[in-house]
Design a protein around this motif. Structure first.
Motif, PDB file in Angstrom:
ATOM      1  N   GLN A  56      50.847 -23.248 -22.186  1.00  0.00           N
ATOM      2  CA  GLN A  56      51.042 -24.643 -21.773  1.00  0.00           C
ATOM      3  C   GLN A  56      49.829 -25.483 -22.158  1.00  0.00           C
ATOM      4  OE1 GLN A  56      53.717 -26.218 -20.597  1.00  0.00           O
ATOM      5  NE2 GLN A  56      52.554 -28.114 -20.627  1.00  0.00           N
ATOM      6  N   ARG A  57      48.637 -24.973 -21.919  1.00  0.00           N
ATOM      7  CA  ARG A  57      47.401 -25.700 -22.262  1.00  0.00           C
ATOM      8  C   ARG A  57      47.299 -25.915 -23.768  1.00  0.00           C
ATOM      9  NH1 ARG A  57      44.111 -22.604 -19.573  1.00  0.00           N
ATOM     10  NH2 ARG A  57      43.107 -21.586 -21.330  1.00  0.00           N
ATOM     11  N   TRP A  58      47.614 -24.876 -24.550  1.00  0.00           N
ATOM     12  CA  TRP A  58      47.569 -25.014 -26.006  1.00  0.00           C
ATOM     13  C   TRP A  58      48.600 -26.032 -26.478  1.00  0.00           C
ATOM     14  CZ3 TRP A  58      47.540 -19.060 -27.135  1.00  0.00           C
ATOM     15  CH2 TRP A  58      46.258 -18.545 -26.875  1.00  0.00           C
ATOM     16  N   SER A  59      49.785 -26.017 -25.895  1.00  0.00           N
ATOM     17  CA  SER A  59      50.828 -26.974 -26.281  1.00  0.00           C
ATOM     18  C   SER A  59      50.376 -28.409 -26.033  1.00  0.00           C
ATOM     19  CB  SER A  59      52.118 -26.701 -25.518  1.00  0.00           C
ATOM     20  OG  SER A  59      52.646 -25.459 -25.889  1.00  0.00           O
ATOM     21  N   GLU A  60      49.684 -28.634 -24.931  1.00  0.00           N
ATOM     22  CA  GLU A  60      49.170 -29.967 -24.629  1.00  0.00           C
ATOM     23  C   GLU A  60      48.109 -30.390 -25.639  1.00  0.00           C
ATOM     24  OE1 GLU A  60      47.922 -29.549 -20.565  1.00  0.00           O
ATOM     25  OE2 GLU A  60      49.998 -29.414 -19.855  1.00  0.00           O
ATOM     26  N   ARG A  61      47.299 -29.445 -26.107  1.00  0.00           N
ATOM     27  CA  ARG A  61      46.260 -29.755 -27.092  1.00  0.00           C
ATOM     28  C   ARG A  61      46.836 -30.014 -28.469  1.00  0.00           C
ATOM     29  NH1 ARG A  61      40.827 -26.313 -26.999  1.00  0.00           N
ATOM     30  NH2 ARG A  61      40.410 -27.908 -28.534  1.00  0.00           N
ATOM     31  N   ASN A  62      48.016 -29.503 -28.757  1.00  0.00           N
ATOM     32  CA  ASN A  62      48.582 -29.564 -30.100  1.00  0.00           C
ATOM     33  C   ASN A  62      49.320 -30.872 -30.390  1.00  0.00           C
ATOM     34  OD1 ASN A  62      47.597 -26.997 -30.335  1.00  0.00           O
ATOM     35  ND2 ASN A  62      49.564 -26.004 -30.620  1.00  0.00           N
ATOM     36  N   GLN A  63      49.028 -31.933 -29.662  1.00  0.00           N
ATOM     37  CA  GLN A  63      49.723 -33.199 -29.870  1.00  0.00           C
ATOM     38  C   GLN A  63      49.233 -33.935 -31.118  1.00  0.00           C
ATOM     39  OE1 GLN A  63      52.482 -33.764 -28.032  1.00  0.00           O
ATOM     40  NE2 GLN A  63      51.886 -31.743 -27.292  1.00  0.00           N
ATOM     41  N   ASP A  64      47.966 -33.776 -31.479  1.00  0.00           N
ATOM     42  CA  ASP A  64      47.429 -34.373 -32.707  1.00  0.00           C
ATOM     43  C   ASP A  64      47.812 -33.456 -33.862  1.00  0.00           C
ATOM     44  OD1 ASP A  64      45.684 -34.864 -34.943  1.00  0.00           O
ATOM     45  OD2 ASP A  64      44.347 -35.960 -33.608  1.00  0.00           O
ATOM     46  N   PRO A  65      48.510 -33.964 -34.883  1.00  0.00           N
ATOM     47  CA  PRO A  65      48.995 -33.079 -35.947  1.00  0.00           C
ATOM     48  C   PRO A  65      47.894 -32.417 -36.776  1.00  0.00           C
ATOM     49  CG  PRO A  65      49.435 -35.382 -36.484  1.00  0.00           C
ATOM     50  CD  PRO A  65      48.912 -35.358 -35.072  1.00  0.00           C
ATOM     51  N   THR A  66      46.673 -32.928 -36.716  1.00  0.00           N
ATOM     52  CA  THR A  66      45.572 -32.316 -37.470  1.00  0.00           C
ATOM     53  C   THR A  66      45.093 -31.037 -36.792  1.00  0.00           C
ATOM     54  OG1 THR A  66      44.843 -34.466 -38.276  1.00  0.00           O
ATOM     55  CG2 THR A  66      43.229 -32.672 -38.366  1.00  0.00           C
ATOM     56  N   TYR A  67      45.026 -31.052 -35.466  1.00  0.00           N
ATOM     57  CA  TYR A  67      44.389 -29.975 -34.716  1.00  0.00           C
ATOM     58  C   TYR A  67      45.406 -29.138 -33.956  1.00  0.00           C
ATOM     59  CZ  TYR A  67      40.568 -33.207 -35.545  1.00  0.00           C
ATOM     60  OH  TYR A  67      39.680 -34.049 -36.146  1.00  0.00           O
ATOM     61  N   GLY A  68      45.007 -27.912 -33.655  1.00  0.00           N
ATOM     62  CA  GLY A  68      45.871 -27.096 -32.835  1.00  0.00           C
ATOM     63  C   GLY A  68      45.359 -25.684 -32.665  1.00  0.00           C
ATOM     64  N   ILE A  69      46.008 -24.993 -31.753  1.00  0.00           N
ATOM     65  CA  ILE A  69      45.819 -23.560 -31.520  1.00  0.00           C
ATOM     66  C   ILE A  69      47.208 -22.976 -31.711  1.00  0.00           C
ATOM     67  CG2 ILE A  69      45.106 -21.783 -29.884  1.00  0.00           C
ATOM     68  CD1 ILE A  69      43.389 -24.015 -28.518  1.00  0.00           C
ATOM     69  N   TRP A  70      47.389 -22.253 -32.823  1.00  0.00           N
ATOM     70  CA  TRP A  70      48.722 -21.907 -33.286  1.00  0.00           C
ATOM     71  C   TRP A  70      48.972 -20.404 -33.341  1.00  0.00           C
ATOM     72  CZ3 TRP A  70      46.072 -25.229 -37.141  1.00  0.00           C
ATOM     73  CH2 TRP A  70      46.268 -26.589 -36.877  1.00  0.00           C
ATOM     74  N   ALA A  71      50.228 -20.049 -33.202  1.00  0.00           N
ATOM     75  CA  ALA A  71      50.678 -18.664 -33.368  1.00  0.00           C
ATOM     76  C   ALA A  71      50.760 -18.355 -34.858  1.00  0.00           C
ATOM     77  CB  ALA A  71      52.050 -18.483 -32.725  1.00  0.00           C
ATOM     78  N   VAL A  72      50.322 -17.156 -35.218  1.00  0.00           N
ATOM     79  CA  VAL A  72      50.411 -16.666 -36.595  1.00  0.00           C
ATOM     80  C   VAL A  72      51.485 -15.583 -36.598  1.00  0.00           C
ATOM     81  CG1 VAL A  72      49.197 -15.556 -38.504  1.00  0.00           C
ATOM     82  CG2 VAL A  72      47.967 -17.159 -37.002  1.00  0.00           C
ATOM     83  N   GLU A  73      52.615 -15.912 -37.180  1.00  0.00           N
ATOM     84  CA  GLU A  73      53.764 -15.010 -37.191  1.00  0.00           C
ATOM     85  C   GLU A  73      53.932 -14.412 -38.587  1.00  0.00           C
ATOM     86  OE1 GLU A  73      58.385 -16.017 -37.111  1.00  0.00           O
ATOM     87  OE2 GLU A  73      57.405 -16.429 -35.179  1.00  0.00           O
ATOM     88  N   GLU A  74      54.108 -13.099 -38.628  1.00  0.00           N
ATOM     89  CA  GLU A  74      54.358 -12.441 -39.912  1.00  0.00           C
ATOM     90  C   GLU A  74      55.787 -12.730 -40.346  1.00  0.00           C
ATOM     91  OE1 GLU A  74      52.449  -8.573 -40.723  1.00  0.00           O
ATOM     92  OE2 GLU A  74      52.124  -8.577 -38.534  1.00  0.00           O
TER      93      GLU A  74
END
Length: 176
Positions: A56-74
């Motif tokens: 939830q915290r990461w989703s809130e941070r990911n509002q700016d399209p430049t920045y984020g904390i993202w899942a890396v899926e194979e």
């Protein structure tokens, strides 16, 4: 609703985290071999509920399209291998003024280590940042984290030496 895809590489889909990823988040961050490198005072994730809160915290941070904390899926298996991030560095802890520096970072499950996934996802994050107009990107790594130091070198980052500038810890700094 499917999580938003931020960028893709040959082997990876980098996307926003989703609540259904909670078990994997917990499995990654409950491990000392992953969490020992993170934060001023490293600690493992205590329970599955903490994974939901961090998503939830990461989703809130990911509002700016430049920045984020993202899942890396194979791409081949659909397995989430870890996390890649592109975020503003925190206010310096050494008393210097912030210059708006941005950090690239990565945290991977041990079952994903040694296959170049951190380098591939971080390279994609750097390209994403440059396309968004960033002129430089930092990485900060604990001095004894040899795997992450190697990733910085493979990315072609310039070593800047040891600093206490961020996160209240002595870290090796890199720039690209």
């Amino acid at each position: 609703m499917d999580p938003k895809v931020v960028y893709e590489t040959d082997r990876l889909v980098v996307r926003d985290w989703a609540e259904q990823d909670g078990d994997r988040v917990f499995d990654i961050y409950r491990r000392w071999e992953v969490s020992r490198w993170l934060g001023a005072v490293p600690r493992v994730m205590a329970d599955r509920g903490a994974a939901s809160k961090v998503i939830q915290r990461w989703s809130e941070r990911n509002q700016d399209p430049t920045y984020g904390i993202w899942a890396v899926e194979e791409r081949s298996s659909g397995t989430v291998a870890g996390t890649v991030l592109l975020v503003p560095l925190p206010e310096p802890s050494d008393g210097t003024a912030s210059k708006g520096e941005v950090e690239v970072g990565w945290h991977f499950h041990p079952d994903a280590w040694g296959r170049g996934l951190a380098t591939e996802s971080a390279r994609g994050a750097i390209e994403h940042g440059f396309r968004a107009g960033l002129s430089e990107i930092h990485a900060v790594v604990r001095p004894d984290n040899t795997a992450s130091l190697a990733v910085c070198h493979r990315l072609g980052m310039t070593p800047l030496g040891r600093t206490n500038r961020w996160y209240g810890a002595s870290l090796e700094a890199f720039l690209i």
